[in-house]
Design a protein around this motif. Structure first.
Motif, PDB file in Angstrom:
ATOM      1  N   THR A  71      -4.261   2.276  -3.632  1.00 20.94           N
ATOM      2  CA  THR A  71      -3.118   1.651  -4.301  1.00 20.94           C
ATOM      3  C   THR A  71      -3.362   0.169  -4.533  1.00 20.94           C
ATOM      4  O   THR A  71      -3.117  -0.364  -5.621  1.00 20.94           O
ATOM      5  N   ILE A  72      -3.867  -0.518  -3.508  1.00 13.92           N
ATOM      6  CA  ILE A  72      -4.117  -1.959  -3.616  1.00 13.92           C
ATOM      7  C   ILE A  72      -5.257  -2.233  -4.605  1.00 13.92           C
ATOM      8  O   ILE A  72      -5.193  -3.159  -5.407  1.00 13.92           O
ATOM      9  N   PRO A  98      -7.865  -3.769   2.916  1.00 13.28           N
ATOM     10  CA  PRO A  98      -7.298  -3.473   1.587  1.00 13.28           C
ATOM     11  C   PRO A  98      -8.344  -3.021   0.571  1.00 13.28           C
ATOM     12  O   PRO A  98      -8.016  -2.400  -0.432  1.00 13.28           O
ATOM     13  N   SER A 131       0.828  -1.204   0.000  1.00 12.15           N
ATOM     14  CA  SER A 131       0.000   0.000   0.000  1.00 12.15           C
ATOM     15  C   SER A 131       0.863   1.253   0.000  1.00 12.15           C
ATOM     16  O   SER A 131       0.662   2.156  -0.803  1.00 12.15           O
ATOM     17  N   ASP A 144      -8.193   0.761   0.184  1.00  9.06           N
ATOM     18  CA  ASP A 144      -6.868   1.330  -0.066  1.00  9.06           C
ATOM     19  C   ASP A 144      -6.702   1.499  -1.577  1.00  9.06           C
ATOM     20  O   ASP A 144      -6.705   0.512  -2.318  1.00  9.06           O
TER      21      ASP A 144
END
Length: 251
Positions: free
Chosen positions: A112-113, A107, A51, A110
């Motif tokens: 980015t993930i 996640p 992340s 998040d």
């Protein structure tokens, strides 16, 4: 402004802190070294769903904090992988390196993930609509206020490049107190590169926020645990109510 500025850099000092914390001379060298560290870790730990990588420096020590959804991949059996990573980063930086690893409990919210997951699915020939809609549904279930995903390029193998946007909930980019998480990922397909941008709104921040590197992570963990407790409590109460109603009917 909201459409043309990176939402993370736009909120530095309001809802986000810096990902590199250091001071002193040789600014250009340190920036280049930070970039090398991040690129190396992103390629080396591609399967760990990273992340964020926070880099802090003192005179002789570099502290690298890695936040990932799958920390077990980074740690390895008995911490062997961490020791290997330290040695590899020492060769890149010529300094002592300390590695801290934190688990991302949610996640699904998040950016980015989520962006990386959608990109990898598209590379694996999953339908882009299916991948995006599943990501949006997961984020909303996990408690996000809103999510927006933009995919650009030769979408679906089309002759001409275009952009498609999918969104649910609210993502107020002009509101500085809104906690907006943003990420960009690239899916390399046989017809060319597709860009995937993800914006996730995790509510609004009132008052002064703790901007230390791992503050947001611990807050997310606590929130996730509280949600889990409330759901389990609801299930127990629901089961008790059903049993009571059945007993009353039998009487």
């Amino acid at each position: 402004m909201g459409q043309k500025t990176n939402p993370i850099s736009n909120r530095i000092g309001i809802t986000r802190g810096w990902d590199s914390n250091w001071s002193g001379g040789n600014y250009a060298e340190k920036i280049a070294e930070d970039y090398k560290i991040r690129q190396y870790l992103a390629n080396r730990l591609a399967k760990a769903s990273i992340s964020k990588i926070v880099i802090e420096r003192t005179l002789k020590l570099i502290t690298v904090t890695i936040q990932a959804a799958r920390p077990g991949v980074i740690i390895g059996k008995g911490g062997q992988e961490v020791d290997k990573l330290k040695e590899e980063l020492k060769k890149i930086t010529s300094k002592e390196v300390q590695i801290n690893i934190f688990e991302v409990k949610r996640p699904e919210v998040d950016a980015t993930i989520v962006a990386d997951s959608v990109a990898r699915q598209i590379e694996g020939r999953v339908s882009y609509r299916r991948a995006i809609k599943m990501a949006i549904a997961s984020a909303m279930r996990a408690g996000a206020d809103g999510i927006k995903i933009l995919i650009s390029g030769r979408v679906g193998g089309a002759e001409m490049a275009r952009s498609e946007m999918y969104k649910e909930g609210r993502t107020p980019l002009h509101t500085f107190r809104a906690d907006i998480d943003y990420a960009l990922a690239v899916a390399n397909t046989k017809v060319g590169a597709l860009g995937i941008k993800v914006w996730i709104c995790n509510g609004e921040v009132y008052g002064k926020k703790d901007l230390s590197p791992n503050a947001g992570l611990s807050a997310a963990n606590v929130q996730g645990q509280n949600q889990g407790r409330s759901r389990s409590g609801d299930r127990r109460r629901g089961g008790r109510n059903r049993r009571n109603s059945q007993n009353n009917e039998n009487k």
